[in-house]
Design a protein around this motif. Structure first.
Motif, PDB file in Angstrom:
ATOM      1  N   ALA A 446       0.824  -1.208   0.000  1.00 50.32           N
ATOM      2  CA  ALA A 446       0.000   0.000   0.000  1.00 50.32           C
ATOM      3  C   ALA A 446       0.859   1.260   0.000  1.00 50.32           C
ATOM      4  O   ALA A 446       0.557   2.243  -0.693  1.00 50.32           O
ATOM      5  N   GLU A 447       1.941   1.213   0.816  1.00 46.30           N
ATOM      6  CA  GLU A 447       2.844   2.373   0.851  1.00 46.30           C
ATOM      7  C   GLU A 447       3.550   2.556  -0.490  1.00 46.30           C
ATOM      8  O   GLU A 447       3.744   3.685  -0.970  1.00 46.30           O
ATOM      9  N   LEU A 448       3.930   1.431  -1.123  1.00 47.75           N
ATOM     10  CA  LEU A 448       4.571   1.529  -2.437  1.00 47.75           C
ATOM     11  C   LEU A 448       3.625   2.124  -3.464  1.00 47.75           C
ATOM     12  O   LEU A 448       4.004   2.989  -4.264  1.00 47.75           O
ATOM     13  N   ASP A 449       2.377   1.654  -3.452  1.00 43.04           N
ATOM     14  CA  ASP A 449       1.393   2.195  -4.396  1.00 43.04           C
ATOM     15  C   ASP A 449       1.228   3.700  -4.207  1.00 43.04           C
ATOM     16  O   ASP A 449       1.088   4.454  -5.174  1.00 43.04           O
ATOM     17  N   LYS A 450       1.271   4.114  -2.957  1.00 45.99           N
ATOM     18  CA  LYS A 450       1.108   5.535  -2.675  1.00 45.99           C
ATOM     19  C   LYS A 450       2.326   6.339  -3.118  1.00 45.99           C
ATOM     20  O   LYS A 450       2.198   7.376  -3.791  1.00 45.99           O
ATOM     21  N   HIS A 451       3.513   5.884  -2.768  1.00 49.12           N
ATOM     22  CA  HIS A 451       4.710   6.690  -2.980  1.00 49.12           C
ATOM     23  C   HIS A 451       5.317   6.544  -4.379  1.00 49.12           C
ATOM     24  O   HIS A 451       6.098   7.403  -4.790  1.00 49.12           O
ATOM     25  N   LEU A 452       4.970   5.477  -5.097  1.00 45.46           N
ATOM     26  CA  LEU A 452       5.495   5.305  -6.450  1.00 45.46           C
ATOM     27  C   LEU A 452       4.522   5.793  -7.522  1.00 45.46           C
ATOM     28  O   LEU A 452       4.758   5.597  -8.719  1.00 45.46           O
ATOM     29  N   ASN A 453       3.443   6.455  -7.083  1.00 46.77           N
ATOM     30  CA  ASN A 453       2.535   7.098  -8.042  1.00 46.77           C
ATOM     31  C   ASN A 453       3.286   8.283  -8.662  1.00 46.77           C
ATOM     32  O   ASN A 453       3.653   9.227  -7.963  1.00 46.77           O
ATOM     33  N   PRO A 454       3.517   8.285  -9.971  1.00 44.42           N
ATOM     34  CA  PRO A 454       4.387   9.297 -10.549  1.00 44.42           C
ATOM     35  C   PRO A 454       3.799  10.716 -10.548  1.00 44.42           C
ATOM     36  O   PRO A 454       4.555  11.686 -10.490  1.00 44.42           O
ATOM     37  N   TYR A 455       2.480  10.853 -10.591  1.00 47.19           N
ATOM     38  CA  TYR A 455       1.909  12.203 -10.723  1.00 47.19           C
ATOM     39  C   TYR A 455       2.271  13.102  -9.544  1.00 47.19           C
ATOM     40  O   TYR A 455       2.718  14.244  -9.756  1.00 47.19           O
ATOM     41  N   PRO A 456       2.127  12.661  -8.283  1.00 47.09           N
ATOM     42  CA  PRO A 456       2.505  13.548  -7.162  1.00 47.09           C
ATOM     43  C   PRO A 456       3.971  13.930  -7.186  1.00 47.09           C
ATOM     44  O   PRO A 456       4.351  14.957  -6.609  1.00 47.09           O
ATOM     45  N   MET A 457       4.800  13.116  -7.841  1.00 47.90           N
ATOM     46  CA  MET A 457       6.224  13.456  -7.911  1.00 47.90           C
ATOM     47  C   MET A 457       6.502  14.688  -8.789  1.00 47.90           C
ATOM     48  O   MET A 457       7.615  15.206  -8.786  1.00 47.90           O
ATOM     49  N   THR A 458       5.492  15.122  -9.552  1.00 45.67           N
ATOM     50  CA  THR A 458       5.701  16.280 -10.427  1.00 45.67           C
ATOM     51  C   THR A 458       5.339  17.589  -9.744  1.00 45.67           C
ATOM     52  O   THR A 458       5.316  18.642 -10.387  1.00 45.67           O
ATOM     53  N   GLU A 459       5.060  17.535  -8.438  1.00 41.87           N
ATOM     54  CA  GLU A 459       4.748  18.738  -7.672  1.00 41.87           C
ATOM     55  C   GLU A 459       5.621  18.754  -6.406  1.00 41.87           C
ATOM     56  O   GLU A 459       6.063  17.698  -5.950  1.00 41.87           O
ATOM     57  N   PRO A 460       5.850  19.917  -5.820  1.00 38.51           N
ATOM     58  CA  PRO A 460       6.622  19.981  -4.584  1.00 38.51           C
ATOM     59  C   PRO A 460       5.941  19.184  -3.464  1.00 38.51           C
ATOM     60  O   PRO A 460       4.710  19.096  -3.420  1.00 38.51           O
ATOM     61  N   GLY A 461       6.716  18.591  -2.594  1.00 39.16           N
ATOM     62  CA  GLY A 461       6.150  17.848  -1.472  1.00 39.16           C
ATOM     63  C   GLY A 461       7.152  16.843  -0.930  1.00 39.16           C
ATOM     64  O   GLY A 461       8.104  16.456  -1.624  1.00 39.16           O
TER      65      GLY A 461
END
Length: 462
Positions: A446-461
């Motif tokens: 579940a954590e991998l699915d959350k953190h390896l989602n590429p779209y959030p990686m295109t924004e600061p955070g």
């Protein structure tokens, strides 16, 4: 073949044999014989500008009481015909001539004097130096011609072309904003980026180019007219430059002003160097944009192929159905020419010695070519390449799935060294990121699915 006939004309150095049918005189013919260097001539827009300067100068000199009104009227009319493009074939002096452009100035003076003599009342001779060139010198007229022409080209052609390009890049940035792809640094896989973000970067490069050019215009539009020989204004009315420049501005709809310092303007026209440098900057930007798009579209079956470029012509004489990025290749070649022209202007500017720059012809020609090429190319690139670009979304997703740089998002959870070790193992054993990280037991699915989602990686955070 009919034998060429000649007439004998004189200039200050003596007699010259000049073709009978031409309007120019001895000084021009002398320059033709002295400079048989190339087929390069001042562009017709430059010649037209020279005609406009001479026409308005005659009118002003008549108003100031320095020229007979009938002679001034004939000069103004003859010069106006040049401005209308009527006598382009009479401008025969090579670009690679005297560095002040005196030969081209005399070419204009002689053609105008010849034509004005035809227009004025019978028995009156209009003189090239005493009448047409009154209150002027090649040393202020030719630089003025260059400044007016390149400024007008900037306002009427290049800035609108840049605006069209920027608008289409903004459109693409919005159109592609939801599509995520692999980012690349050093041409190697990097963290994800949205295709729209890539195009927004291109758009801002062009916006900055527009801002730089607009900030230059007030300096570029300062004219050295009125400085005559060395900037002192000898043999010209103190009101001449201001009134003539105002008349030129009214005709062209572009605001020009008399230079704040004639000694600088004729000796070292820094704003022309600034223009060449800014043209080089935009050429480098366009080269980058074109090369990026070509790189991301390479393939289409054995390459990256994240972007798709519309086919406009067959690409090979031997490989059937091959299509090449020909519009981009054309763009890159124009950029090469513009970058080279900046070097030409640089060398020309180094010919600023004492009271005069002596490379105005080649400086003016190089700047004109760069602006003209860029404006034409920008419209062509936008219409025939950029507007039809599409994104291969499935290919973007496929490459993302194999992009180990996504593991960067796990640094705050597992630490840089742990993530690096897992990625190294995954790469060596050809495992997917998910498989490799799940194998460690340090993170849940579940954590991998959350953190390896590429779209959030295109924004600061974090």
């Amino acid at each position: 073949m009919q034998k060429q006939s000649y007439k004998i004309l004189k200039d200050s150095m003596g007699e010259m044999k000049v073709p009978s049918h031409v309007m120019y005189g001895a000084s021009t013919q002398r320059a033709v014989e002295n400079f048989p260097i190339s087929n390069a001539r001042f562009a017709s827009e430059m010649v037209r500008t020279l005609g406009l300067i001479k026409s308005k100068a005659a009118e002003v000199n008549a108003k100031l009481g320095h020229l007979d009104k009938s002679i001034a009227k004939a000069i103004a009319e003859a010069a106006w015909e040049i401005y209308q493009g009527q006598w382009n074939s009479e401008f025969v002096v090579d670009i690679y001539q005297t560095g002040s452009g005196t030969s081209t100035n005399m070419n204009a003076n002689e053609v105008i004097a010849h034509r004005a003599t035809q227009l004025v009342k019978k028995g009156v001779a209009v003189l090239a130096n005493d009448h047409v060139n009154f209150g002027q010198s090649s040393n202020d007229v030719i630089p003025t011609m260059v400044h007016i022409t390149v400024t007008q080209l900037m306002v009427e052609r290049l800035l609108p072309a840049l605006a069209v390009l920027k608008s289409e890049l903004v459109n693409k940035s919005k159109q592609f904003d939801k599509i995520v792809k692999t980012g690349r640094t050093h041409l190697q896989d990097a963290t994800p980026i949205r295709v729209g973000q890539v195009f927004s970067g291109y758009a801002h490069q062009i916006q900055l180019a527009i801002e730089r050019f607009e900030s230059l215009l007030p300096r570029l539009s300062e004219l050295p007219l009125g400085g005559t020989a060395v900037g002192t204004g000898i043999n010209t009315d103190p009101k001449f430059a201001r009134l003539t420049i105002a008349a030129i501005s009214e005709e062209l709809g572009v605001k020009f002003t008399e230079t704040r310092n004639h000694f600088q303007a004729q000796a070292c026209p820094d704003s022309l160097m600034e223009l060449a440098a800014q043209l080089k900057v935009v050429a480098i930007a366009l080269n980058r944009i074109g090369r990026d798009i070509r790189f991301l579209a390479c393939g289409p079956h054995a390459g990256i192929a994240e972007l798709q470029i519309a086919a406009v012509q067959p690409g090979s004489s031997i490989m059937p159905a091959k299509v090449n990025p020909v519009i981009i290749e054309s763009l890159i070649q124009v950029c090469a020419r513009v970058i080279g022209n900046e070097s030409t202007v640089t060398m020309g500017m180094m010919e600023s010695n004492c009271e005069l720059n002596t490379a105005y012809p080649v400086i003016g020609d190089a700047l004109y070519e760069s602006i003209d090429l860029l404006a034409s190319q920008l419209y062509n690139f936008t219409a025939k390449c950029l507007k039809d670009i599409t994104v291969n979304k499935s290919q973007c997703e496929k490459l993302l799935d194999h992009n180990y740089a996504l593991g960067t998002a796990l640094n705050p959870i597992l630490g840089y060294q742990t993530v690096a070790a897992v990625i190294k193992e995954a790469s060596a054993k050809h495992m997917s990121l998910r498989e490799a990280f799940l194998k460690t037991g340090k993170i849940s699915k579940a954590e991998l699915d959350k953190h390896l989602n590429p779209y959030p990686m295109t924004e600061p955070g974090v």
